[in-house]
Design a protein around this motif. Structure first.
Motif, mmCIF file in Angstrom:
data_model
loop_
_atom_site.group_PDB
_atom_site.id
_atom_site.type_symbol
_atom_site.label_atom_id
_atom_site.label_comp_id
_atom_site.label_asym_id
_atom_site.label_seq_id
_atom_site.Cartn_x
_atom_site.Cartn_y
_atom_site.Cartn_z
ATOM 1 N N HIS A 230 5.623 1.092 -1.694
ATOM 2 C CA HIS A 230 4.338 0.267 -1.754
ATOM 3 C C HIS A 230 3.862 0.622 -3.329
ATOM 4 O O HIS A 230 3.752 1.827 -3.640
ATOM 5 N N PHE A 246 -3.475 -2.564 -3.316
ATOM 6 C CA PHE A 246 -2.285 -2.505 -2.699
ATOM 7 C C PHE A 246 -1.478 -3.636 -3.192
ATOM 8 O O PHE A 246 -1.741 -4.747 -3.037
ATOM 9 N N ARG A 248 0.934 -6.681 -3.632
ATOM 10 C CA ARG A 248 1.937 -7.260 -3.183
ATOM 11 C C ARG A 248 2.569 -8.308 -3.653
ATOM 12 O O ARG A 248 1.933 -9.066 -4.468
ATOM 13 N N ASP A 327 -0.293 1.914 3.681
ATOM 14 C CA ASP A 327 -0.747 0.449 3.491
ATOM 15 C C ASP A 327 -2.444 0.404 3.310
ATOM 16 O O ASP A 327 -3.062 -0.617 3.077
#
Ligand code: HEC
Length: 503
Positions: A230, A246, A248, A327
């Motif tokens: 991650h 985070f 993505r 996460d």
């Protein structure tokens, strides 16, 4: 590759020896000068390198050395055992000014490449940002190749570069003071970009032929991958809401429409009509988050599964604990506040030692810095025995708040720029002590507090409309009577009246 292995051997000594930094089995030549006692581990503090000039990036090289950039344009490495330094490269094209210069670096773990990014001033005085690649030889960096060149500015140039577990190059860019670029998929600014090792666009990027991996960023200052792949980024907010995100694939982080969480009416409305991804954490008052590194080594059990985040304004190390899925954030502790000064770089060695780079010779040092030894690369390493060492305070409780409300608001929202003594920073942030605007007619002061100002080319004063009438009155009253100023107070009603014309 075999050659690199022999360098890594010191990392493979039995775990028992790792704990005896002071004793006969000591791993490093440097003296441990202070200690931090955590619940299960004691950490020794030692200095690996000093007298540096803003080591912007520090990273662990495949040769067991710490590679570092300095903002003026040099790449060096230091042997963490002996402290021996070696200059590898000077890049004359680097333009260093205030927050600009040689910034991020990534040493590819498996390919012979080093990626660097810096600001450059062109022949016609345009500021551009560049991502370049060098080929790593025995002790040289050669074959420079410019991978990307795009608009820069006098601030907000980011940036970090990191190689992911997928071997791709991830590069975070600032919005270059153009808010509108951040959400625009046709611009490279305000993004996390993803490239192949050779600089081409990977086939599995969100948009064909486009470097964009995520968008809507203001000015990312730290990137790291967790052990399950991650990607996390630290990002500077404006007057409020520094963020941890985070990152993505294809996600949208909504700068400048949403700062931090979508908690104001206009922000909620924007979130409802877009695919906004909220931050994993946001900080108001701001801390100026910088370098970040994932930690999960048993050497320091207390800090397993955390993100280690250095801060500039906060001048501290934040240890941010993640959940098992890595996460979201569980909690956060803050260490070393003001002890080392500004912390810009963080890296972790394969045997679980932590290295921090100070940034006290940059353009905005805190009170009492730089010290003569600055800038430094500091090691935090487990030790068996803290006898005779200075014991540093543990995780900070919230800093003691000043009694006066106006002084407290000044400390949280204004001091980073205008400074505790109200003298500002020459050429960047005006002095509020003896300022005509501060002590003159209330209307002009209220106007600038509510609306901000960008009349100087380099820096801007943020708008503080989001503060309540009471808070603005308190801070305005405070600055009118602080230092050598002696003007009368400003009331809540004055602020309320000042808001009207803006609507
Ligand atoms: C990010 C840095 C920053 C922060 C935070 C900040 N300011 Fe400023 N401030 C500036 C800059 C830059 C200017 C000059 C703007 C210009 O020239 O247009 C300025 C100008 C001012 C002025 C006008 C002074 C003069 O003589 O020109 C006042 C008053 C002021 N700020 C008060 C405050 C107060 C009160 C706060 C906190 C609530 C604050 N500022 C927070 C950067 C900042």
């Amino acid at each position: 590759m075999k050659k690199w292995l022999s360098y890594l051997l010191p990392a493979l000594v039995p775990a028992g020896m790792l704990l005896s930094c002071n004793g006969p089995g000591k791993r490093f030549n440097q003296t441990v000068t202070a200690a931090l006692e955590l619940d299960s581990t004691s950490i020794g503090v030692s200095t690996v390198a000093e007298g540096l000039n803003v080591p912007w990036e520090i990273c662990w090289g495949p040769d067991g050395h710490i590679w570092f950039t300095e903002q003026s344009g040099t790449v060096s490495k230091v042997d963490p055992v002996t402290g021996k330094q070696q200059l590898l490269l000077t890049i004359p094209e680097v333009y260093r000014h205030r927050s600009l210069g040689l910034l991020g670096m990534a040493v590819h773990p498996t390919e012979p490449y080093v990626y660097l990014d810096y600001t450059h001033r062109t022949a016609d005085s345009l500021i551009v940002s560049r991502l370049v690649r060098y080929t790593r030889g025995e002790d040289t960096l050669t074959d420079t190749k410019i991978l990307l060149e795009f608009p820069g500015n006098t601030g907000h140039n980011g940036s970090r570069v990191i190689v992911g577990p997928d071997g791709k190059v991830y590069f975070s860019t600032g919005d270059a003071h153009h808010d509108e670029y951040a959400g625009d998929i046709s611009k490279l600014n305000g993004k996390v970009l993803r490239l192949n090792a050779d600089g081409s666009v990977p086939d599995d990027n969100p948009y064909p032929g486009n470097y964009m991996w995520s968008r809507g960023h203001r000015n990312i200052q730290g990137l790291t991958f967790t052990d399950n792949g991650h990607l996390f980024a630290s990002e500077h907010g404006d007057a409020t809401d520094d963020e941890l995100n985070f990152i993505r694939k294809a996600a949208y982080y909504a700068w400048p429409h949403i700062e931090g969480y979508a908690d104001r009416p206009a922000e909620k409305a924007h979130a409802d009509t877009t695919d906004f991804t909220p931050p994993a954490k946001a900080w108001t008052p701001t801390i100026a988050p910088a370098g970040i590194a994932y930690y999960n080594h048993p050497a320091i059990r207390d800090w397993q599964n955390t993100l280690l985040l250095g801060t500039l304004k906060g001048a501290s190390l934040h240890v941010i604990r993640l959940n098992d899925a890595r996460d979201s954030v569980l909690d956060e502790k803050v260490y070393f506040t003001q002890h080392f000064g500004r912390i810009r770089g963080v890296c972790v060695s394969p045997d679980g030692d932590i290295y921090l780079a100070t940034s006290n010779r940059d353009w905005n040092p805190g009170k009492g810095f730089p010290i003569p030894a600055d800038d430094r690369i500091i090691r935090l390493s487990p030790i068996a025995d803290t006898k005779g060492l200075i014991i540093l305070p543990g995780a900070a409780a919230a800093p003691a708040a000043p009694v006066d409300k106006g002084a407290a608001i000044y400390k949280s929202y204004c001091e980073a720029c205008h400074k505790a003594d109200g003298k500002g920073v020459t050429g960047s942030f005006p002095a509020l002590d003896q300022s005509q605007i501060v002590t003159g007619k209330p209307e002009a002061l209220i106007h600038i507090l509510l609306n901000g100002s960008k009349s100087t080319a380099t820096e801007q004063m943020p708008a503080f409309q989001f503060l309540s009438d009471e808070d603005l009155a308190a801070v305005a009253t405070h600055i009118r009577s602080a230092w050598s100023n002696q003007a009368t107070g400003i009331s809540d009603a004055d602020i309320k009246a000042g808001r009207k014309p803006a609507k």
